[in-house]
Design a protein around this motif. Structure first.
Motif, PDB file in Angstrom:
ATOM      1  N   VAL A 617       0.852  -1.197   0.000  1.00 46.67           N
ATOM      2  CA  VAL A 617       0.000   0.000   0.000  1.00 46.67           C
ATOM      3  C   VAL A 617       0.883   1.241   0.000  1.00 46.67           C
ATOM      4  O   VAL A 617       1.862   1.326   0.749  1.00 46.67           O
ATOM      5  CB  VAL A 617      -0.931   0.002   1.230  1.00 46.67           C
ATOM      6  N   GLY A 618       0.539   2.205  -0.845  1.00 47.52           N
ATOM      7  CA  GLY A 618       1.296   3.447  -0.909  1.00 47.52           C
ATOM      8  C   GLY A 618       0.572   4.604  -0.253  1.00 47.52           C
ATOM      9  O   GLY A 618      -0.669   4.635  -0.208  1.00 47.52           O
ATOM     10  N   ARG A 619       1.363   5.537   0.259  1.00 44.27           N
ATOM     11  CA  ARG A 619       0.843   6.793   0.819  1.00 44.27           C
ATOM     12  C   ARG A 619       1.186   7.910  -0.161  1.00 44.27           C
ATOM     13  O   ARG A 619       2.353   8.188  -0.407  1.00 44.27           O
ATOM     14  CB  ARG A 619       1.498   7.086   2.169  1.00 44.27           C
ATOM     15  N   LEU A 620       0.165   8.558  -0.700  1.00 43.55           N
ATOM     16  CA  LEU A 620       0.387   9.667  -1.622  1.00 43.55           C
ATOM     17  C   LEU A 620       0.322  10.963  -0.820  1.00 43.55           C
ATOM     18  O   LEU A 620      -0.701  11.267  -0.200  1.00 43.55           O
ATOM     19  CB  LEU A 620      -0.670   9.664  -2.725  1.00 43.55           C
ATOM     20  N   VAL A 621       1.438  11.722  -0.840  1.00 44.77           N
ATOM     21  CA  VAL A 621       1.508  12.940  -0.018  1.00 44.77           C
ATOM     22  C   VAL A 621       1.609  14.206  -0.860  1.00 44.77           C
ATOM     23  O   VAL A 621       1.516  15.315  -0.317  1.00 44.77           O
ATOM     24  CB  VAL A 621       2.690  12.865   0.975  1.00 44.77           C
ATOM     25  N   ALA A 622       1.806  14.064  -2.167  1.00 45.47           N
ATOM     26  CA  ALA A 622       1.875  15.235  -3.047  1.00 45.47           C
ATOM     27  C   ALA A 622       0.655  15.260  -3.959  1.00 45.47           C
ATOM     28  O   ALA A 622       0.246  14.211  -4.475  1.00 45.47           O
ATOM     29  CB  ALA A 622       3.153  15.183  -3.885  1.00 45.47           C
TER      30      ALA A 622
END
Length: 632
Positions: A617-622
């Motif tokens: 699972v990825g965390r998108l912060v931009a």
């Protein structure tokens, strides 16, 4: 004791004083007589739930009342009584909200005036929605019998009719219906009545009060549908304790640390602790925060505050769904009547307070929703959401209303045992009621879950989480985690083998397939999403085993192949050779383990699985433009 008598005197003065505030000789005598009566009742009852439902016709007594609280009704009789309430009153609807594993209907009673029997009608009328639940542990039936009596007093005798003036009440009399019908006298060894009761777990062996995040049981999935439909403003879960002996007939707990929304903490502290608790004590109960002895063999060492996580009902509701939740835990050793009536009193006074100002409760819920939804509107690495808190050594002194006890060496167990007496004993002890955040995480803009993790997608839908899907394969820079020191539990827990680990944040470019779930944090479920998808959270899906395959090595090398590989690698890289030799001298366990020595080279070779122990699972912060299609 003085508080009870004062409350009685104050009530009588309001009744008997003339318009100038004077009392006659006869009225004064009545006051003295009533004071003596309630004083003796408080002594004889041990301050344990002295209220009664007034003016109850014989044919409307509950099974518990008809048997002088010796018995609790079976499932069929509970359903029959519920149907009678429905048939006799326009204020009651009896229905079900799902089925158990064995196919039994999950009963639900809805109590409302003015025909507000749907979530939409309740909201239009500005009414608060309160969900009360009993028998999640089916042997702990106090809430079932208290709730049936309360609904009877609302809708039939109408002595409590005002409790639904500005409230829609949802009541689940038996949640664990299959466990309830594993009925018998030997299901609760610690409990003083009723004569027979249900079983703690479901027919599939699951404890529903550990299932709220993982939602393995059909009962939990049904409960989540009910919650998503109604979005209650307040939740109350009725239990009976295990544990120590003491004089309190009712204990309670609610989340009041940084892991819960500030608005719901404020509401519970102001309304429940400052108003409901004194009101319930004034009618003859003795209340305490939930009692967990700091030392099981010595009450004088103090009491620990209970801190919940989202696996529990009253943890899930505030920590994941932004609503205040009250845990009622009556004391197992008190007579059944005392426990049922104590539960009745807390429910009654809680509903009274909500009716006084339902808008205040709804404002607290709205504020908690808005706070959570704001996190996904812009990434702030300095913002931290508390996902776990732990008790500290800081204490508050309290007077604990216990009983006499002694300790002695047991010839049976061969260790020290505690023996409780009956003589009241007040002890000043430390209350370990302070906690500090042990895990806080900056919320991302969204999480991205690859589509092959279908169980995760199904679970997000069950919890009512909103998400979209990638319309095409997309390469993104995301934050994620590498797991280290992965360890499996030595035994199954609630049907799953849990895993523990350390996490190391990483930043990677990944290509996510079409159909990957894009789960935004800009929604009221943001707390829930983080509890599910942040792996270090105490009840994350990783900890519950939804991603266990990522920890399993699928390819390996034969020893003779790895021997040749190791020699080629050392010949080509003198620094690697020096690192290996240095480790041999510093780590005796490594040096003595042939497989570990060969693994050293395999892990540094291009043959090693680069995805092993990597969180998918990825965390998108931009902020990123994504081509999306509808998801849930």
């Amino acid at each position: 004791m003085r508080r009870v008598i004062f409350a009685v005197r104050a009530g009588c003065l309001r009744l008997f004083c003339d318009h100038k505030g004077r009392t006659s000789y006869i009225e004064s005598a009545i006051l003295r007589t009533l004071s003596v009566f309630f004083f003796m009742a408080a002594i004889n009852g041990g301050m344990n739930g002295q209220s009664e439902s007034p003016a109850v016709p014989r044919d409307w007594q509950t099974h518990a009342e008809r048997t002088a609280y010796r018995e609790t009704p079976r499932y069929a009789e509970t359903v029959a009584f519920s149907r009678r309430l429905d048939q006799a009153s326009d204020w009651i609807i009896f229905t079900s909200f799902g089925e158990s594993g064995e196919g039994r209907a999950l009963p639900l009673l809805i109590a409302a005036k003015d025909g507000t029997f749907t979530p939409e009608a309740a909201r239009r009328a500005g009414k608060a929605v309160v969900l009360i639940q009993a028998c999640i542990h089916a042997g702990e039936s106090d809430g079932k019998d208290a709730g049936l009596a309360l609904l009877r007093d609302i809708a039939i005798t109408k002595v409590r009719a005002d409790l639904i003036d500005r409230v829609v009440l949802l009541f689940i009399p038996i949640y664990n219906v299959d466990g309830h019908e594993r009925f018998g006298p030997y299901n609760r060894i610690n409990q003083n009545g009723p004569t027979e009761m249900g079983w703690r777990a479901t027919s599939a062996g699951l404890n529903l009060n550990r299932d709220y995040i993982k939602a393995d049981a059909p009962e939990t999935r049904a409960w989540l549908r009910l919650w998503n439909q109604w979005q209650p403003d307040l939740f109350i879960d009725c239990h009976t304790t295990d544990g120590a002996d003491f004089r309190y007939n009712v204990t309670y707990q609610f989340e009041q640390h940084e892991n819960a929304p500030p608005a719901t903490r404020r509401w519970m502290q102001e309304v429940f602790e400052r108003r409901v608790v004194p009101a319930a004590e004034a009618v003859g109960n003795l209340l305490s925060p939930y009692v967990v002895l700091h030392d099981d063999l010595d009450p004088s060492k103090g009491v620990d505050a209970f801190i919940s996580t989202p696996r529990f009902a009253t943890g899930y509701v505030p920590l994941a769904r932004n609503r205040p939740a009250l845990l009622i835990e009556t004391h197992m050793l008190k007579p059944y009547r005392s426990r049922v009536r104590g539960t009745y009193d807390l429910l009654r006074f809680m509903l009274e307070e909500v009716n006084k100002d339902p808008d205040d409760l709804r404002r607290a819920a709205r504020a908690a929703d808005e706070e959570a939804a704001s996190w996904g509107k812009g990434y702030d690495p300095q913002r931290r959401v508390a996902l776990e808190v732990r008790a500290t050594d800081e204490t508050t002194p309290i007077v604990f209303k216990g009983v006499a006890y002694r300790r002695e060496l047991s010839e049976v167990s061969g260790t020290l045992r505690i023996i409780y007496g009956t003589e009241p004993r007040d002890m000043q002890i430390p209350f370990y009621n302070h906690a500090r955040t042990s895990l806080a995480v900056a919320p991302p803009l969204c999480y991205i879950v690859p589509p092959q993790w279908r169980q995760v997608a199904d679970l997000l839908i069950a919890h009512g989480v909103r998400f979209s899907k990638l319309a095409e394969p997309t390469t993104l820079s995301v934050e994620s985690y590498r797991f280290r020191n992965v360890k499996w539990a030595s035994a199954s827990f609630e049907g799953r083998v849990l895993v523990s680990f350390d996490v190391e944040p990483i930043m990677e470019r990944r290509t996510f397939p079409a159909g990957s779930l894009v789960v935004p944090l800009a929604q009221p479920s943001a707390r829930l999403i983080m509890h599910m998808l942040e792996p270090a959270a105490p009840d994350s899906l990783v900890r519950w085993g939804f991603f266990n395959a990522i920890f399993e090595q699928k390819e390996d090398g034969e020893e003779y192949v790895l021997e040749a590989l190791a020699r080629r690698m050392m010949g080509a890289d003198p620094k690697l050779k020096a690192e290996f030799e240095d480790l041999l001298t510093k780590d005796k366990n490594f040096a003595a383990d042939p497989r570990a020595r060969l693994r050293f080279f395999y892990q540094r070779s291009p043959y090693w699985d680069a995805q092993l122990n990597i969180y998918p699972v990825g965390r998108l912060v931009a902020p990123t433009n994504l081509l999306l299609v509808n998801g849930s």
